[in-house]
Scaffold this motif. Sequence first.
Motif, PDB file in Angstrom:
ATOM      1  N   HIS A 144     118.356   2.893 -54.206  1.00 52.02           N
ATOM      2  CA  HIS A 144     118.225   3.695 -54.708  1.00 52.02           C
ATOM      3  C   HIS A 144     116.696   4.315 -54.674  1.00 52.02           C
ATOM      4  N   HIS A 145     116.016   5.587 -54.738  1.00 55.53           N
ATOM      5  CA  HIS A 145     114.751   5.599 -54.593  1.00 55.53           C
ATOM      6  C   HIS A 145     114.775   7.112 -55.997  1.00 55.53           C
ATOM      7  N   PRO A 146     113.444   7.099 -56.692  1.00 57.49           N
ATOM      8  CA  PRO A 146     112.583   6.296 -55.984  1.00 57.49           C
ATOM      9  C   PRO A 146     112.912   5.334 -56.621  1.00 57.49           C
ATOM     10  N   HIS A 147     111.675   4.326 -55.274  1.00 60.23           N
ATOM     11  CA  HIS A 147     111.371   2.458 -55.701  1.00 60.23           C
ATOM     12  C   HIS A 147     109.896   1.932 -55.398  1.00 60.23           C
ATOM     13  N   ASP A 148     109.500   0.966 -56.084  1.00 62.43           N
ATOM     14  CA  ASP A 148     108.280   0.158 -55.541  1.00 62.43           C
ATOM     15  C   ASP A 148     108.821  -1.185 -55.645  1.00 62.43           C
ATOM     16  N   ASP A 149     110.408  -1.392 -55.167  1.00 63.51           N
ATOM     17  CA  ASP A 149     110.442  -2.789 -54.830  1.00 63.51           C
ATOM     18  C   ASP A 149     110.046  -3.453 -53.637  1.00 63.51           C
ATOM     19  N   ALA A 254     107.326  -7.157 -34.661  1.00 65.39           N
ATOM     20  CA  ALA A 254     108.191  -6.468 -35.944  1.00 65.39           C
ATOM     21  C   ALA A 254     107.084  -5.348 -36.802  1.00 65.39           C
ATOM     22  N   ALA A 255     108.289  -4.304 -36.968  1.00 68.13           N
ATOM     23  CA  ALA A 255     107.822  -2.666 -37.736  1.00 68.13           C
ATOM     24  C   ALA A 255     107.911  -3.027 -39.251  1.00 68.13           C
ATOM     25  N   THR A 256     107.288  -3.072 -40.037  1.00 68.05           N
ATOM     26  CA  THR A 256     107.792  -3.421 -41.539  1.00 68.05           C
ATOM     27  C   THR A 256     107.969  -1.795 -42.825  1.00 68.05           C
ATOM     28  N   SER A 257     109.276  -1.781 -42.681  1.00 64.86           N
ATOM     29  CA  SER A 257     108.573  -0.867 -43.827  1.00 64.86           C
ATOM     30  C   SER A 257     109.134  -0.511 -44.980  1.00 64.86           C
ATOM     31  N   THR A 258     108.252  -0.834 -46.244  1.00 65.17           N
ATOM     32  CA  THR A 258     108.800  -0.801 -47.729  1.00 65.17           C
ATOM     33  C   THR A 258     109.066   0.142 -47.965  1.00 65.17           C
ATOM     34  N   TYR A 259     109.162   1.246 -47.541  1.00 62.83           N
ATOM     35  CA  TYR A 259     110.009   2.468 -47.697  1.00 62.83           C
ATOM     36  C   TYR A 259     111.579   2.671 -47.667  1.00 62.83           C
ATOM     37  N   HIS A 260     112.209   2.006 -46.350  1.00 61.20           N
ATOM     38  CA  HIS A 260     113.259   1.784 -46.172  1.00 61.20           C
ATOM     39  C   HIS A 260     113.715   0.255 -45.971  1.00 61.20           C
ATOM     40  N   LEU A 261     113.203  -0.428 -46.889  1.00 61.82           N
ATOM     41  CA  LEU A 261     113.504  -1.617 -47.251  1.00 61.82           C
ATOM     42  C   LEU A 261     113.910  -2.660 -46.219  1.00 61.82           C
ATOM     43  N   MET A 262     112.815  -2.377 -45.372  1.00 62.05           N
ATOM     44  CA  MET A 262     113.597  -3.374 -43.233  1.00 62.05           C
ATOM     45  C   MET A 262     112.890  -3.622 -42.816  1.00 62.05           C
ATOM     46  N   ILE A 263     113.016  -4.295 -41.563  1.00 67.71           N
ATOM     47  CA  ILE A 263     112.281  -4.406 -41.273  1.00 67.71           C
ATOM     48  C   ILE A 263     112.850  -4.830 -39.762  1.00 67.71           C
ATOM     49  N   LYS A 264     112.073  -4.057 -38.408  1.00 71.29           N
ATOM     50  CA  LYS A 264     112.738  -3.838 -36.988  1.00 71.29           C
ATOM     51  C   LYS A 264     111.850  -4.598 -35.868  1.00 71.29           C
ATOM     52  N   PHE A 265     112.687  -5.332 -34.547  1.00 66.99           N
ATOM     53  CA  PHE A 265     112.161  -6.178 -33.883  1.00 66.99           C
ATOM     54  C   PHE A 265     113.044  -5.982 -32.851  1.00 66.99           C
ATOM     55  N   PRO A 266     112.327  -6.335 -31.545  1.00 63.81           N
ATOM     56  CA  PRO A 266     113.063  -6.166 -30.286  1.00 63.81           C
ATOM     57  C   PRO A 266     113.147  -7.202 -29.547  1.00 63.81           C
ATOM     58  N   GLY A 276     116.279  -5.393 -45.972  1.00 67.12           N
ATOM     59  CA  GLY A 276     116.386  -6.549 -47.788  1.00 67.12           C
ATOM     60  C   GLY A 276     117.351  -6.114 -49.119  1.00 67.12           C
ATOM     61  N   ASN A 277     117.116  -7.008 -49.431  1.00 68.28           N
ATOM     62  CA  ASN A 277     118.746  -6.775 -50.894  1.00 68.28           C
ATOM     63  C   ASN A 277     117.452  -6.386 -52.239  1.00 68.28           C
ATOM     64  N   GLN A 278     117.681  -4.947 -52.298  1.00 64.31           N
ATOM     65  CA  GLN A 278     117.139  -4.226 -53.661  1.00 64.31           C
ATOM     66  C   GLN A 278     117.139  -5.308 -54.612  1.00 64.31           C
ATOM     67  N   VAL A 279     119.038  -5.458 -54.580  1.00 63.53           N
ATOM     68  CA  VAL A 279     118.932  -5.796 -56.273  1.00 63.53           C
ATOM     69  C   VAL A 279     118.233  -7.444 -56.344  1.00 63.53           C
ATOM     70  N   THR A 280     118.243  -8.176 -54.745  1.00 67.06           N
ATOM     71  CA  THR A 280     117.721  -9.253 -55.172  1.00 67.06           C
ATOM     72  C   THR A 280     116.163  -9.083 -55.375  1.00 67.06           C
ATOM     73  N   ALA A 281     115.639  -8.283 -55.026  1.00 69.39           N
ATOM     74  CA  ALA A 281     113.821  -7.749 -55.396  1.00 69.39           C
ATOM     75  C   ALA A 281     113.848  -7.912 -56.537  1.00 69.39           C
ATOM     76  N   ARG A 282     114.444  -6.958 -57.353  1.00 70.59           N
ATOM     77  CA  ARG A 282     114.322  -7.040 -58.512  1.00 70.59           C
ATOM     78  C   ARG A 282     114.614  -7.875 -59.351  1.00 70.59           C
ATOM     79  N   GLU A 283     115.409  -8.725 -59.196  1.00 71.87           N
ATOM     80  CA  GLU A 283     115.600 -10.106 -59.828  1.00 71.87           C
ATOM     81  C   GLU A 283     114.460 -10.921 -59.585  1.00 71.87           C
ATOM     82  N   CYS A 284     113.798 -10.795 -58.614  1.00 75.05           N
ATOM     83  CA  CYS A 284     113.065 -11.985 -58.054  1.00 75.05           C
ATOM     84  C   CYS A 284     111.784 -11.344 -59.183  1.00 75.05           C
ATOM     85  N   TYR A 285     111.323 -10.045 -59.380  1.00 75.53           N
ATOM     86  CA  TYR A 285     110.600  -9.306 -59.890  1.00 75.53           C
ATOM     87  C   TYR A 285     110.773 -10.180 -61.565  1.00 75.53           C
TER      88      TYR A 285
END
Length: 295
Positions: A144-149, A254-266, A276-285
């Motif tokens: 869901h965009h925009p976000h600051d999760d 690892a490379a992290t992207s807060t915009y994509h709520l994602m981590i990538k690694f070789p 990342g789980n956007q719903v869980t992030a907001r529940e935690c907040y």
Amino acid sequence: MQIKDEGTLTFPGKLKSDPSKRPQDKYCRFHRDHDHDTADCYDLKQQIEALIKQGKLQKFVSKKRTDLNRQEPAPRRDNQRPRPSIGDIRMIVGGTAAIGSSKKARKTYLRSVLNVQLTGSTPNTARVESPIIGFTEEDARRLHHPHDDALVVSIRVGEYNVHRVLIDNDSSADILYYPAVQQMGMDRARLIPMSAPLVGFGGIKVFPIGSITLSVTVGDYPRELTRNVMFLMVDCSSAYNGILERPTLNSWKAATSTYHLMIKFPTDYGIGELRGNQVTARECYIAMIEMEDHH
């Protein structure tokens, strides 16, 4: 899908991306479209997790408890499919855990950084070319965009799936909260005593009750990564079960992207992903705000 006839799932429409650019050998029965396998469907996993939390899928959730005091499993061989987890854990910042608490250790740590900055020299380590890691708009289309999760993920610690783990690039100590460890059935005697405090918990010093090294697995088989991580154990209230910090992410390359709520690694089998789980992030907040209001 055994739960498709339960009337609890909300089936989405077909995917909006260009069909000609999607793999035709993969079919999702949830989206009723080609792009990915049903077992890898992120949207389906999100709905199932929400339904489990609501108690609507109890007959599909195993209630059998296993022996929590059994011996540690033997390490698995490369490319060996992992065993299923035996349970789920659902439920700050400080100095780097790698340098120790003595003044000598801290001075050595500082000198190593200054040496790189002033001379450009680095320790003699093997140079291995890593694949290029990048993020695309396709990676962000499920959010869901925009976000600051915040980036909140689920990882496997030992034989448990641990949810509500915060990814924090600004800190340098990996944290596990003691209530989560209690759910794993770990004996407190396994903890190694710690004397260095953590600074940043509401501006006060908090002393960990100890440290413990545990096996952590991230990603989906076969593009997954398994490494030992030393966690500091903290016995205090939190909306999170744990926090993964800068040293561990660096060791994974690892490379992290807060915009994509994602981590990538070789990995040995390509680029692994941890979403990342956007719903869980907001529940935690919300939970953290409520904790602050309560205190």
